[in-house]
Design a protein around this motif. Sequence first.
Motif: not given
Length: 142
Positions: A4-13, A45-49, A72-78
């Motif tokens: 998930v982009a923009n979660t602060g965990v990884l910078q998407v290139q 990676e956050g798409y479990e739901y 949590p960070p990836a889920q929150k972004a989604l």
Amino acid sequence: STLVANTGVLQVQKTIDVPVRMIDNVLVDKNISPNVFSLVKIDVEGYEYFALKGMQSVLKARKARFIVENNPPAQKALGVSMQDILNDFFYPYGYTIFWIGSKSNRSFFYKKQVHIIPITSGNVHLFENKSGDFLAVPSDSL
């Protein structure tokens, strides 16, 4: 890392589109019973739901145990949370939930005993902002 982009965990290139199919549709197309599953591990990676949303027949069959990542960070972004996952998929189908913990505590791969903590509606707030895994077991199989 996370997908998930923009979660602060990884910078998407770079992003790429990947075809996605719901498990329910694959089972119908291949004429496979949802009862064949005994264990489902979900770490997307956050798409479990959304993965669970596409496997309602497996949840309804109540044969499988699930190990699900809580990110949590990836889920929150989604726009979803652990509470959403439990309330929308596991509690309605009669699953009991246990916290397994972080990836550093995954001794269950080589030990016979695992320390797990029951998660209820009364204590879920203690876990929903923690990264790690939870186990969902059909209550009638305990």
